[in-house]
Scaffold this motif. Structure first.
Motif, PDB file in Angstrom:
ATOM      1  N   SER A  32     -18.461 -71.096  64.847  1.00 42.27           N
ATOM      2  CA  SER A  32     -19.662 -71.792  64.380  1.00 42.27           C
ATOM      3  C   SER A  32     -20.894 -70.886  64.377  1.00 42.27           C
ATOM      4  CB  SER A  32     -19.933 -73.016  65.257  1.00 42.27           C
ATOM      5  OG  SER A  32     -20.405 -72.630  66.526  1.00 42.27           O
ATOM      6  N   GLU A  51     -14.657 -82.239  66.712  1.00 41.57           N
ATOM      7  CA  GLU A  51     -15.801 -83.103  66.412  1.00 41.57           C
ATOM      8  C   GLU A  51     -15.648 -84.563  66.857  1.00 41.57           C
ATOM      9  OE1 GLU A  51     -18.986 -82.655  65.562  1.00 41.57           O
ATOM     10  OE2 GLU A  51     -18.512 -80.544  65.819  1.00 41.57           O
ATOM     11  N   TYR A  54     -16.663 -84.505  70.438  1.00 40.00           N
ATOM     12  CA  TYR A  54     -18.081 -84.141  70.524  1.00 40.00           C
ATOM     13  C   TYR A  54     -18.966 -85.330  70.148  1.00 40.00           C
ATOM     14  CZ  TYR A  54     -16.789 -79.143  70.626  1.00 40.00           C
ATOM     15  OH  TYR A  54     -16.271 -77.915  70.958  1.00 40.00           O
ATOM     16  N   THR A  55     -18.597 -86.042  69.114  1.00 39.93           N
ATOM     17  CA  THR A  55     -19.393 -87.186  68.655  1.00 39.93           C
ATOM     18  C   THR A  55     -19.474 -88.259  69.732  1.00 39.93           C
ATOM     19  OG1 THR A  55     -18.730 -86.721  66.381  1.00 39.93           O
ATOM     20  CG2 THR A  55     -19.631 -88.891  66.826  1.00 39.93           C
ATOM     21  N   ARG A  58     -21.823 -86.982  72.468  1.00 41.98           N
ATOM     22  CA  ARG A  58     -23.226 -86.954  72.024  1.00 41.98           C
ATOM     23  C   ARG A  58     -23.848 -88.345  71.989  1.00 41.98           C
ATOM     24  NH1 ARG A  58     -21.340 -83.014  67.464  1.00 41.98           N
ATOM     25  NH2 ARG A  58     -21.528 -81.040  68.537  1.00 41.98           N
ATOM     26  N   PRO A  62     -27.379 -86.811  75.699  1.00 43.18           N
ATOM     27  CA  PRO A  62     -28.017 -85.852  74.784  1.00 43.18           C
ATOM     28  C   PRO A  62     -27.663 -84.426  75.207  1.00 43.18           C
ATOM     29  CG  PRO A  62     -29.639 -86.812  76.263  1.00 43.18           C
ATOM     30  CD  PRO A  62     -28.336 -87.500  76.539  1.00 43.18           C
ATOM     31  N   THR A  63     -26.991 -83.703  74.329  1.00 46.40           N
ATOM     32  CA  THR A  63     -26.497 -82.379  74.700  1.00 46.40           C
ATOM     33  C   THR A  63     -27.191 -81.257  73.945  1.00 46.40           C
ATOM     34  OG1 THR A  63     -24.737 -82.588  73.063  1.00 46.40           O
ATOM     35  CG2 THR A  63     -24.212 -83.220  75.327  1.00 46.40           C
ATOM     36  N   LEU A  64     -28.195 -81.581  73.156  1.00 41.72           N
ATOM     37  CA  LEU A  64     -28.932 -80.561  72.409  1.00 41.72           C
ATOM     38  C   LEU A  64     -30.171 -80.178  73.212  1.00 41.72           C
ATOM     39  CD1 LEU A  64     -28.740 -79.090  69.701  1.00 41.72           C
ATOM     40  CD2 LEU A  64     -30.303 -80.785  68.774  1.00 41.72           C
ATOM     41  N   ASP A  69     -26.480 -76.599  71.224  1.00 39.25           N
ATOM     42  CA  ASP A  69     -25.611 -77.728  71.535  1.00 39.25           C
ATOM     43  C   ASP A  69     -24.708 -77.352  72.706  1.00 39.25           C
ATOM     44  OD1 ASP A  69     -24.188 -80.065  71.500  1.00 39.25           O
ATOM     45  OD2 ASP A  69     -23.032 -79.575  69.703  1.00 39.25           O
ATOM     46  N   THR A  71     -22.484 -79.376  74.088  1.00 40.38           N
ATOM     47  CA  THR A  71     -21.290 -80.223  74.127  1.00 40.38           C
ATOM     48  C   THR A  71     -20.014 -79.442  74.420  1.00 40.38           C
ATOM     49  OG1 THR A  71     -22.379 -81.674  72.534  1.00 40.38           O
ATOM     50  CG2 THR A  71     -20.047 -82.041  72.915  1.00 40.38           C
TER      51      THR A  71
END
Length: 97
Positions: A32, A51, A54-55, A58, A62-64, A69, A71
């Motif tokens: 990525s 994903e 991850y979704t 998330r 909150p992982t940002l 990111d 995650t």
């Protein structure tokens, strides 16, 4: 005796699957960074494998942080905990039978 062998086999397979999935996460995270072609079959497979999890994470946490990111790191930590704790617990259970 049969239950002991079954539990050990299950623990080994679980550990192997966890470690393979950790490597999938690491490879997906590294890829990525270089803006891969989204139509590349390998990129699509990695996306489909990572994903969905991850979704879900998330949505809960909150992982940002600072545009990064976290995650993948969080998922790897949880998977390593499962590998080190649950799998070892299964091995100890098998040896105690």
């Amino acid at each position: 005796m049969v239950l002991n062998t079954f539990i050990q086999a299950f623990a080994q397979i679980l550990s192997m699957v966890i470690n393979i999935y950790i490597w999938v996460i690491i490879i997906a995270a590294l890829i990525s960074w270089v803006r891969p072609d989204p139509y590349n079959p390998i990129v699509q497979i990695l996306y489909r494998l990572t994903e969905p999890l991850y979704t879900k994470i998330r949505r809960i946490i909150p992982t940002l942080i600072g545009g990064v990111d976290l995650t993948p790191i969080l998922v790897i930590l949880v998977l390593k905990f499962i590998d080190l704790f649950v799998v070892q617990l299964l091995f100890q259970l098998a040896h105690s039978l």
